[in-house]
Design a protein around this motif. Structure first.
Motif, short mmCIF file in Angstrom:
data_model
loop_
_atom_site.label_atom_id
_atom_site.label_comp_id
_atom_site.label_asym_id
_atom_site.label_seq_id
_atom_site.Cartn_x
_atom_site.Cartn_y
_atom_site.Cartn_z
N ALA A 108 19.16 38.21 14.35
CA ALA A 108 19.07 38.82 15.68
C ALA A 108 17.75 39.57 15.85
N ALA A 109 17.40 40.37 14.86
CA ALA A 109 16.15 41.14 14.93
C ALA A 109 14.95 40.21 14.88
N ALA A 110 15.00 39.17 14.02
CA ALA A 110 13.89 38.23 13.91
C ALA A 110 13.69 37.48 15.23
N THR A 111 14.80 37.14 15.89
CA THR A 111 14.72 36.44 17.18
C THR A 111 13.99 37.29 18.21
N GLU A 112 14.36 38.56 18.30
CA GLU A 112 13.71 39.43 19.29
C GLU A 112 12.24 39.65 18.98
N ARG A 113 11.90 39.77 17.69
CA ARG A 113 10.49 39.94 17.31
C ARG A 113 9.67 38.72 17.72
N ALA A 114 10.21 37.53 17.45
CA ALA A 114 9.47 36.31 17.76
C ALA A 114 9.29 36.15 19.27
N ILE A 115 10.30 36.49 20.04
CA ILE A 115 10.21 36.39 21.50
C ILE A 115 9.19 37.39 22.03
N GLU A 116 9.15 38.57 21.47
CA GLU A 116 8.16 39.58 21.88
C GLU A 116 6.74 39.10 21.57
N LEU A 117 6.57 38.43 20.45
CA LEU A 117 5.24 37.95 20.06
C LEU A 117 4.64 37.04 21.11
N VAL A 118 5.48 36.22 21.75
CA VAL A 118 4.98 35.27 22.75
C VAL A 118 5.17 35.77 24.18
N ASP A 119 5.56 37.05 24.31
CA ASP A 119 5.66 37.71 25.61
C ASP A 119 6.64 36.99 26.54
N LEU A 120 7.83 36.69 26.02
CA LEU A 120 8.86 36.03 26.84
C LEU A 120 10.16 36.83 26.92
N ALA A 121 10.09 38.13 26.62
CA ALA A 121 11.32 38.94 26.60
C ALA A 121 12.02 38.92 27.96
N ASP A 122 11.26 38.96 29.03
CA ASP A 122 11.86 39.01 30.36
C ASP A 122 12.56 37.71 30.73
#
Length: 304
Positions: A108-122
């Motif tokens: 779960a934490a790794a997923t959120e980190r990877a999504i943040e890296l590519v600026d797709l959290a929204d």
């Protein structure tokens, strides 16, 4: 830090040879894989990732073959050129699937980190089928990075990205390369390769054509004259003087401000120009090589 090594790698499909006896060593940092369409770039990346077995030769990460080795797959991330994704999943679910497949300790934490890296959290909660092409590219990168691989392989990663997204991705890859990751990416846009990677591996018609810093590759092409742009206080007089020097093959006035010169002897030319200018009281305002760009090097190699 471990090198990705291709040793005498070939791949053929029936009577069609896609890659022929390619050897290269890919070290930490960013390497651009360059070649015209159909040169074998995607085939090479698939063999580097262990998805495609070589017909001959070997691909190893350190001393481990990459093919059919789960432990090696956990050190490699691949961003394929193909658009096929699980479109019915959200972006977050797609990245989480990769984390689960890689048996990441805290998916779960790794997923959120990877999504943040590519600026797709929204947009992570949206279905992938609603994504633009540039967003699909970025979610593929997140999926490839979720397990924090040592090697990242990207096939045309900037396809569909707008200029802002492209710059953000370049910054991300630059940061990963500086932190010791081995980044290999292919692109048909020479400007992208030139901005991101000084080191290139050039493949032409399935064969390895050149390797290294593209300015160094150009300097090794001794069969082709080096071209320079000069500006001085008296271009016409300088042209006449340079044409009398044995190192100069040709000189022409491009316009009243610019002189173009070809030389067969780069070392002698570098000494002759300032000596001639000083002896004849001519001020040099500019001396710039015009064919050490990646575009020039690539053109020479492809059309050789």
């Amino acid at each position: 830090m471990t090198d990705l090594v291709l040793a005498g790698v070939s791949r053929w499909y029936g009577n069609v040879v896609a890659v022929n006896d390619v050897s290269m060593v890919l070290s930490p940092g960013i390497t651009g894989l360059l070649g015209p369409n159909g040169a074998g770039k995607s085939t090479l990346l698939s063999m580097m990732a262990g998805l495609l077995p070589p017909s001959a030769g070997s691909v190893t990460l350190g001393d481990r073959p990459v093919r059919e080795r789960v432990s090696v797959y956990r050190d490699i991330g691949l961003v394929p050129v193909q658009e096929q994704l699980y479109d019915f999943l959200t972006g977050r679910q797609l990245v989480r699937l990769s984390a689960d497949l890689q048996q990441v300790s805290d998916p779960a934490a790794a997923t959120e980190r990877a999504i943040e890296l590519v600026d797709l959290a929204d947009a992570a909660g949206r279905k992938v089928h609603t994504y633009s092409k540039g967003m699909r590219q970025r979610i593929k990168v997140a999926s490839a990075l979720v397990h924090d691989p040592q090697v990242l392989l990207l096939d045309e990663p900037f396809n569909g990205m707008d200029p802002i997204q492209r710059r953000q991705m370049m910054n991300l890859l630059t940061d990963l390369g500086q932190r010791g990751r081995t980044i290999v990416f292919s692109s048909h846009i020479l400007e992208e390769v030139e901005q991101l990677a000084r080191r290139v591996e050039v493949v032409v018609a399935g064969r390895h054509a050149a390797s290294g810093d593209f300015a160094e590759i150009r300097r090794l092409m001794t069969d082709r004259p080096n071209q320079y742009r000069l500006r001085s206080s008296d271009n016409r007089r300088l042209a006449a003087l340079l044409l009398a020097d044995p190192s100069v093959r040709g000189a022409r006035l491009r316009d009243r401000h610019t002189l173009e010169v070809e030389t067969d002897d780069l070392g002698r030319f570098a000494h002759s120009v300032p000596r001639i200018a000083r002896a004849h009281d001519i001020r040099l305002l500019e001396l710039t090589p015009t064919d050490e760009s990646l575009e020039s090097v690539f053109s020479y190699l492809v059309n050789a």
